[in-house]
Structure formats: structure tokens, C-alpha cells
Design an enzyme around this catalytic site. Sequence first.
Site, PDB file in Angstrom:
ATOM      1  N   ASP A 163       5.653   2.850  42.781  1.00 45.78           N
ATOM      2  CA  ASP A 163       6.002   3.240  44.050  1.00 45.78           C
ATOM      3  C   ASP A 163       7.506   3.530  44.290  1.00 45.78           C
ATOM      4  O   ASP A 163       7.878   4.061  45.135  1.00 45.78           O
ATOM      5  CB  ASP A 163       5.616   1.903  45.127  1.00 45.78           C
ATOM      6  CG  ASP A 163       5.246   2.731  46.398  1.00 45.78           C
ATOM      7  OD1 ASP A 163       5.081   3.724  46.672  1.00 45.78           O
ATOM      8  OD2 ASP A 163       5.855   1.996  47.431  1.00 45.78           O
ATOM      9  N   GLN A 175       1.120  10.445  44.876  1.00 49.27           N
ATOM     10  CA  GLN A 175       1.180   9.674  46.302  1.00 49.27           C
ATOM     11  C   GLN A 175       1.369  10.917  47.358  1.00 49.27           C
ATOM     12  O   GLN A 175       2.170  11.910  47.070  1.00 49.27           O
ATOM     13  CB  GLN A 175       2.367   8.830  46.265  1.00 49.27           C
ATOM     14  CG  GLN A 175       2.509   8.123  47.373  1.00 49.27           C
ATOM     15  CD  GLN A 175       3.684   7.093  47.374  1.00 49.27           C
ATOM     16  OE1 GLN A 175       4.859   7.337  47.731  1.00 49.27           O
ATOM     17  NE2 GLN A 175       3.332   5.875  46.889  1.00 49.27           N
ATOM     18  N   SER A 229       4.647   5.371  52.815  1.00 53.49           N
ATOM     19  CA  SER A 229       3.541   6.030  52.014  1.00 53.49           C
ATOM     20  C   SER A 229       2.215   6.030  52.620  1.00 53.49           C
ATOM     21  O   SER A 229       2.095   4.995  53.504  1.00 53.49           O
ATOM     22  CB  SER A 229       3.310   4.928  50.747  1.00 53.49           C
ATOM     23  OG  SER A 229       4.374   4.718  50.176  1.00 53.49           O
TER      24      SER A 229
END
Length: 293
Positions: A207, A281, A231
Site C-alpha cells: 500500500d 489499486q 484507497s
Amino acid sequence: MTSPVSELIDLLSLERLEDNLFRGQSRDIGTKYVFGGQVLGQALSAAQATMDSAGEPRAAHSLHAYFLRAGDIEHPIVYNVDRTRDGGSFSVRRVTAIQHGQVIFFCAASFQQEEQGVEHQMSMPEVPKPEDLAPAPAIPLDVLAKLPTKVQRWLDRTGPFEFRHIYPRDELNPTKRPPFQQVWFRLSEKVGDAPELHRALLAYASDFQLLGTATFPHGISYYQPNVAMASLDHALWFHRPFRADDWLLYAIDSPTAQNARGLARGLIYDRDGRLVASTVQEGMIRVVPDKKA
């Protein structure tokens, strides 16, 4: 004093409340809300802990997640695992993360027993070795003191992972550049050999760096007060064995940004050039107009 690596391993080591129910603590690392990588790593840890019913050993090969609400740093998170299916060679687990009685995150994780089959991969980019790159310089104290408290904590902390950028970027004074980057990273201490631990650690680290790549063409960054980023979803595939405590190369690009959303993709290689994982993502990127303009 507990090291950042030990703290992270403790964070990923969940308390088992029932067969399929787990509780994880949260850590304030300088982000406004719970860091998304923490929830990813804890959810994968919870799913891995229920693989006893599959019989033969099966390793996680994919994780598909959605972030629904911001997590509260001050409170633990409960993870409820649904043992959706144990098939002949694949298993699926669904994990729901709950905080204050509300679902903040859910994901599906797929596991597979080891098999032989065809193999190919995209080659690793030609980049300098990590030992030939200098660590990022410390931010001058006078500059740090002018930043918001949360940002100070984020930038001034010694985290469990070390990062070395091929093309460093000044996040406090970003310039416009193409939407791609390559970053070497590794856990800053050696840890045990359990593959489950290394997969949870990589889920946590995946991440970092990712969504920020979508800001490069626009000369903005997460640290600017008029920029809001979060996110929305995260996909992670594990291809080959790896160690999170040895250098890994994160090759990231962002093919598009639109409608206050940005998309970023990443390929993760070990230092021998093997493609060990892939990520995608999408995240929210909102820019509030500067009232002084």
C-alpha cells in the site's frame, strides 16, 4: 525498546476470539486514519489462520479488497472470516473487518496447493542495485516543524521498511513528471522463514508508494493540505516465493486518473529478477482549489 519490525509483526499477529473471529490492534503511524496496508495485512493474516480445514498446505495467491470506511486509529478492528469453500486444489476465504459496529473493509482471498505448470513473466526493469542508491536524506528540522503534526509524525518516524527510490521525488515540493516510478524496499530486520508472515508483510507494504504515482503528472502530493487521497480498492497477486526482508523492486505506473479517482499498477520483483507479486489499486484523489489563487 521494541523495534518497528517487532511492532509490525505484533500488529499482524491477531488475537483469536473464536474459530473464525479475530481482533487486531491499530497503530498511529502519522496517517489521519488507519493505514490501508495494516488492514490488508491483518485481513490476510486472519484468512491464513483458517486454512487448517483445507487439509493439505495451500498458499494465498490472490487478494481482492474494498475499503468502505476510514478506520479509527484509537480502537481495535474485528475480522470475521467466512470459510467460503475448500475445493480440490483451491480454497476461498471472505474476510469482513468491523469497527464500532460497522463494516469498514472486506476482501476475498484465494489459496492454492502447490502445482506444476507453464511459466513466463515480464522482465524486471534495468535499474541500479539497491546498495548503489543512497537512502533518502532526512528532512531538515526547520522544514519539518512547519508541517502539520500528523505529517511530521509520518515523515519523522523510523518505519519497519526501508525504501530506496530510483528517481527520488520531493513530496513536499512536487513537480510534474510522468506517472511511473521504481522503488527498492525491504523489511529493515531479518525475520523468520514462515511464508505466511512474509505474505502478510508484503500485503502491508504493497500500500506504500502505489496510489501516489497517480499524482505525478499533476504536481501534487498527499502532504499538501488541499489534497485528499484514500484507497478505494486493492488487488494483490502472489506469483512466486519471496522474502520481505530481502530487497524487492516495486515497479509502478498509473495509466489513468479521472472523476476524482486514480488507478495505479505495480509489479514486484526480487533482486534476482523473478516476478513475485503484482498489485492494482484505485483511489480517491480530490484537490480543493486554492482560495488564494
